[in-house]
Scaffold this active site. Sequence first.
Site, PDB file in Angstrom:
ATOM      1  N   ASP A  17       0.836  -1.205   0.000  1.00  0.00           N
ATOM      2  CA  ASP A  17       0.000   0.000   0.000  1.00  0.00           C
ATOM      3  C   ASP A  17       0.872   1.257   0.000  1.00  0.00           C
ATOM      4  OD1 ASP A  17      -2.360   1.390  -0.011  1.00  0.00           O
ATOM      5  OD2 ASP A  17      -2.685   1.263   2.154  1.00  0.00           O
ATOM      6  N   ASN A  65     -10.896  -2.520  -5.548  1.00  0.00           N
ATOM      7  CA  ASN A  65     -10.087  -1.541  -6.295  1.00  0.00           C
ATOM      8  C   ASN A  65     -10.696  -1.152  -7.653  1.00  0.00           C
ATOM      9  OD1 ASN A  65      -6.917  -2.826  -5.049  1.00  0.00           O
ATOM     10  ND2 ASN A  65      -8.049  -1.034  -4.345  1.00  0.00           N
TER      11      ASN A  65
HETATM   12  C1  IPE Z   1      -5.397  -2.763  -0.230  1.00  0.00           C
HETATM   13  O1  IPE Z   1      -5.076  -1.428  -0.361  1.00  0.00           O
HETATM   14  C2  IPE Z   1      -5.377  -3.446  -1.570  1.00  0.00           C
HETATM   15  C3  IPE Z   1      -4.064  -3.630  -2.181  1.00  0.00           C
HETATM   16  C4  IPE Z   1      -2.936  -3.287  -1.653  1.00  0.00           C
HETATM   17  C5  IPE Z   1      -4.080  -4.255  -3.464  1.00  0.00           C
HETATM   18  P1  IPE Z   1      -6.196  -0.292  -0.536  1.00  0.00           P
HETATM   19  O2  IPE Z   1      -5.461   0.973  -0.675  1.00  0.00           O
HETATM   20  O3  IPE Z   1      -7.137  -0.677  -1.606  1.00  0.00           O
HETATM   21  O4  IPE Z   1      -6.962  -0.395   0.865  1.00  0.00           O
HETATM   22  P2  IPE Z   1      -7.826   0.696   1.642  1.00  0.00           P
HETATM   23  O5  IPE Z   1      -8.816   1.267   0.665  1.00  0.00           O
HETATM   24  O6  IPE Z   1      -6.891   1.741   2.159  1.00  0.00           O
HETATM   25  O7  IPE Z   1      -8.458  -0.063   2.759  1.00  0.00           O
HETATM   26  C1  IPE Z   2      -1.551   0.252  -3.373  1.00  0.00           C
HETATM   27  O1  IPE Z   2      -1.304   1.612  -3.364  1.00  0.00           O
HETATM   28  C2  IPE Z   2      -1.795  -0.284  -4.763  1.00  0.00           C
HETATM   29  C3  IPE Z   2      -3.177  -0.784  -4.976  1.00  0.00           C
HETATM   30  C4  IPE Z   2      -4.146  -0.744  -4.121  1.00  0.00           C
HETATM   31  C5  IPE Z   2      -3.452  -1.356  -6.277  1.00  0.00           C
HETATM   32  P1  IPE Z   2      -2.496   2.666  -3.333  1.00  0.00           P
HETATM   33  O2  IPE Z   2      -2.829   3.039  -4.741  1.00  0.00           O
HETATM   34  O3  IPE Z   2      -3.636   2.181  -2.525  1.00  0.00           O
HETATM   35  O4  IPE Z   2      -1.788   3.870  -2.618  1.00  0.00           O
HETATM   36  P2  IPE Z   2      -2.458   4.908  -1.617  1.00  0.00           P
HETATM   37  O5  IPE Z   2      -3.022   4.112  -0.474  1.00  0.00           O
HETATM   38  O6  IPE Z   2      -3.517   5.630  -2.374  1.00  0.00           O
HETATM   39  O7  IPE Z   2      -1.331   5.787  -1.201  1.00  0.00           O
HETATM   40 MG    MG Z   3      -4.088   2.400  -0.573  1.00  0.00          MG
END
Ligand code: IPE
Ligand code: IPE
Ligand code: MG
Length: 238
Positions: A17, A65
């Site tokens: 993340d 996502n």
């Molecule tokens: C979890 O991260 C999913 C992945 C890392 C693929 P998200 O960024 O989607 O999770 P939330 O929305 O902060 O819970």
């Molecule tokens: C994780 O990084 C990747 C996926 C969930 C696919 P994020 O895109 O969620 O990054 P933040 O949480 O917005 O910084």
């Molecule tokens: Mg995220």
Amino acid sequence: MRLVSSGGLRHIAFIMDGNGRWAERRGLPRRFGHSHGASKFKEIVRYCGDIGIRYVTVYAFSTENWSRPEAEVDTIMGLLSDYLDDCEKTAEKDSLRMRFIGDLSRFDDGFRSRVKSLEARTSGYRNSLTVALNYGGRDEIVRACRELSESGREITEDSLGDALDTSGIPDPDLIVRTAGEMRLSNFLMWQSAYSELYFTDTLWPDMTPAEVDRAVADFFSRGRRFGGVKNIKDRSDG
Ligand code: IPE
Ligand code: IPE
Ligand code: MG
């Protein structure tokens, strides 16, 4: 870092993340975070193998996502497709048993058949990398229950575990989440029952082997009792 195999840490799972925040903090579009995150992921997986961790799982794309802006979803899907190209080219060199978990029915036939053939081609390797794609822990449990009920099998912890996408993969000993959020976000809901959790503020594109070492060292400082009274150092079965 010393080799950790046989010390009760067979399986590390990563919730990768913070890609978006990494880019936003640099005034860049979020897609830059995703591409940096993708190259970081290869480095970290390699490192885990080097220190003797047999199973690695990464959360690449959740069932939730899809709610992101279409352009961002397209970027991530493009990176996943590039990653698959890469794996197809370097499968023998990487020597990793590749597995994909999640509901792949959302992807087209071409993508699915490439995934299946990569899984078959790498099935003999000892170390394994599992990529969670269109993955949701709740969705996985529902699909498994449906499969059991359709086949008329009794629902037990063993039969349900076998019907999950992760069948044959031991539960994660350690789940590492980057970017400071302290939640599982629908990752491995069944399998995480007794996983140790490690959270770091480091954003995924800034992840380093040293941070993996810290998570591993922290893991070994924990007392795992699985509901009992004694610390169980290793309940591995292979
Ligand atoms: C979890 O991260 C999913 C992945 C890392 C693929 P998200 O960024 O989607 O999770 P939330 O929305 O902060 O819970
Ligand atoms: C994780 O990084 C990747 C996926 C969930 C696919 P994020 O895109 O969620 O990054 P933040 O949480 O917005 O910084
Ligand atoms: Mg995220």
